[in-house]
Design a protein around this motif. Sequence first.
Motif, PDB file in Angstrom:
ATOM      1  N   ASP A 139     -29.127  -0.620  16.011  1.00 48.63           N
ATOM      2  CA  ASP A 139     -28.864   0.374  14.967  1.00 48.63           C
ATOM      3  C   ASP A 139     -27.383   0.732  14.919  1.00 48.63           C
ATOM      4  O   ASP A 139     -26.771   0.787  13.846  1.00 48.63           O
ATOM      5  N   ASP A 140     -26.774   0.955  16.090  1.00 53.52           N
ATOM      6  CA  ASP A 140     -25.345   1.272  16.149  1.00 53.52           C
ATOM      7  C   ASP A 140     -24.495   0.079  15.728  1.00 53.52           C
ATOM      8  O   ASP A 140     -23.466   0.229  15.075  1.00 53.52           O
ATOM      9  N   LEU A 141     -24.927  -1.109  16.107  1.00 56.19           N
ATOM     10  CA  LEU A 141     -24.207  -2.318  15.739  1.00 56.19           C
ATOM     11  C   LEU A 141     -24.212  -2.517  14.221  1.00 56.19           C
ATOM     12  O   LEU A 141     -23.193  -2.872  13.634  1.00 56.19           O
ATOM     13  N   ALA A 142     -25.338  -2.253  13.586  1.00 58.36           N
ATOM     14  CA  ALA A 142     -25.434  -2.387  12.131  1.00 58.36           C
ATOM     15  C   ALA A 142     -24.514  -1.389  11.430  1.00 58.36           C
ATOM     16  O   ALA A 142     -23.824  -1.745  10.469  1.00 58.36           O
ATOM     17  N   LYS A 143     -24.496  -0.155  11.918  1.00 55.31           N
ATOM     18  CA  LYS A 143     -23.619   0.851  11.305  1.00 55.31           C
ATOM     19  C   LYS A 143     -22.156   0.478  11.460  1.00 55.31           C
ATOM     20  O   LYS A 143     -21.367   0.629  10.533  1.00 55.31           O
ATOM     21  N   ALA A 144     -21.765  -0.020  12.640  1.00 53.74           N
ATOM     22  CA  ALA A 144     -20.371  -0.362  12.893  1.00 53.74           C
ATOM     23  C   ALA A 144     -19.908  -1.537  12.037  1.00 53.74           C
ATOM     24  O   ALA A 144     -18.745  -1.603  11.639  1.00 53.74           O
ATOM     25  N   ARG A 145     -20.811  -2.457  11.748  1.00 54.78           N
ATOM     26  CA  ARG A 145     -20.445  -3.649  10.980  1.00 54.78           C
ATOM     27  C   ARG A 145     -20.750  -3.531   9.502  1.00 54.78           C
ATOM     28  O   ARG A 145     -20.492  -4.450   8.739  1.00 54.78           O
ATOM     29  N   GLY A 146     -21.332  -2.420   9.086  1.00 60.50           N
ATOM     30  CA  GLY A 146     -21.652  -2.224   7.679  1.00 60.50           C
ATOM     31  C   GLY A 146     -22.770  -3.130   7.202  1.00 60.50           C
ATOM     32  O   GLY A 146     -22.777  -3.551   6.054  1.00 60.50           O
ATOM     33  N   MET A 147     -23.694  -3.436   8.085  1.00 56.72           N
ATOM     34  CA  MET A 147     -24.816  -4.315   7.758  1.00 56.72           C
ATOM     35  C   MET A 147     -26.111  -3.522   7.758  1.00 56.72           C
ATOM     36  O   MET A 147     -26.167  -2.405   8.259  1.00 56.72           O
ATOM     37  N   LEU A 159     -29.932  -3.052   9.149  1.00 63.15           N
ATOM     38  CA  LEU A 159     -30.554  -3.276  10.446  1.00 63.15           C
ATOM     39  C   LEU A 159     -31.353  -4.578  10.454  1.00 63.15           C
ATOM     40  O   LEU A 159     -31.325  -5.331  11.427  1.00 63.15           O
ATOM     41  N   VAL A 160     -32.021  -4.884   9.363  1.00 59.29           N
ATOM     42  CA  VAL A 160     -32.809  -6.109   9.271  1.00 59.29           C
ATOM     43  C   VAL A 160     -31.904  -7.336   9.390  1.00 59.29           C
ATOM     44  O   VAL A 160     -32.259  -8.329  10.026  1.00 59.29           O
ATOM     45  N   ASP A 161     -30.716  -7.273   8.788  1.00 63.33           N
ATOM     46  CA  ASP A 161     -29.783  -8.398   8.869  1.00 63.33           C
ATOM     47  C   ASP A 161     -29.270  -8.604  10.289  1.00 63.33           C
ATOM     48  O   ASP A 161     -29.075  -9.734  10.735  1.00 63.33           O
ATOM     49  N   VAL A 162     -29.039  -7.514  11.005  1.00 59.25           N
ATOM     50  CA  VAL A 162     -28.604  -7.622  12.401  1.00 59.25           C
ATOM     51  C   VAL A 162     -29.691  -8.277  13.232  1.00 59.25           C
ATOM     52  O   VAL A 162     -29.424  -9.174  14.035  1.00 59.25           O
ATOM     53  N   TYR A 163     -30.928  -7.855  13.053  1.00 67.91           N
ATOM     54  CA  TYR A 163     -32.032  -8.458  13.792  1.00 67.91           C
ATOM     55  C   TYR A 163     -32.162  -9.937  13.458  1.00 67.91           C
ATOM     56  O   TYR A 163     -32.397 -10.758  14.340  1.00 67.91           O
ATOM     57  N   HIS A 164     -32.014 -10.283  12.191  1.00 67.58           N
ATOM     58  CA  HIS A 164     -32.139 -11.690  11.802  1.00 67.58           C
ATOM     59  C   HIS A 164     -31.020 -12.525  12.419  1.00 67.58           C
ATOM     60  O   HIS A 164     -31.253 -13.634  12.894  1.00 67.58           O
ATOM     61  N   THR A 165     -29.791 -11.999  12.440  1.00 61.18           N
ATOM     62  CA  THR A 165     -28.652 -12.733  12.969  1.00 61.18           C
ATOM     63  C   THR A 165     -28.751 -12.921  14.477  1.00 61.18           C
ATOM     64  O   THR A 165     -28.518 -14.011  14.993  1.00 61.18           O
ATOM     65  N   TYR A 166     -29.109 -11.860  15.194  1.00 58.98           N
ATOM     66  CA  TYR A 166     -29.053 -11.912  16.647  1.00 58.98           C
ATOM     67  C   TYR A 166     -30.379 -12.234  17.320  1.00 58.98           C
ATOM     68  O   TYR A 166     -30.393 -12.711  18.446  1.00 58.98           O
ATOM     69  N   TYR A 167     -31.483 -11.970  16.664  1.00 59.55           N
ATOM     70  CA  TYR A 167     -32.777 -12.138  17.317  1.00 59.55           C
ATOM     71  C   TYR A 167     -33.690 -13.112  16.591  1.00 59.55           C
ATOM     72  O   TYR A 167     -34.861 -13.233  16.936  1.00 59.55           O
ATOM     73  N   GLY A 168     -33.228 -13.784  15.571  1.00 63.80           N
ATOM     74  CA  GLY A 168     -34.068 -14.719  14.836  1.00 63.80           C
ATOM     75  C   GLY A 168     -34.991 -13.982  13.889  1.00 63.80           C
ATOM     76  O   GLY A 168     -34.590 -13.080  13.180  1.00 63.80           O
TER      77      GLY A 168
END
Length: 66
Positions: free
Chosen positions: A38-46, A48-57
């Motif tokens: 959640d914090d990573l998504a906020k910091a990168r302006g993405m 949350l679903v996109d962060v999960y897709h990028t890092y966790y498949g």
Amino acid sequence: ICECIGIQDLAGKIHGSRNPMNVIKAVFGALQTQRVPDDLAKARGMRLVDVYHTYYGNIKPTFVRK
């Protein structure tokens, strides 16, 4: 250490001495500085679903609040 807590896939680089005590200190230091998705998504302006897709498949996010 990581296998004991359930982390299955991990890679890292140790700079300097590789004696067991320094390795353990480095592992705990790295685990303490990890950020939740959640914090990573906020910091990168993405989203949350996109962060999960990028890092966790294709794993669906579980929404756990702090």
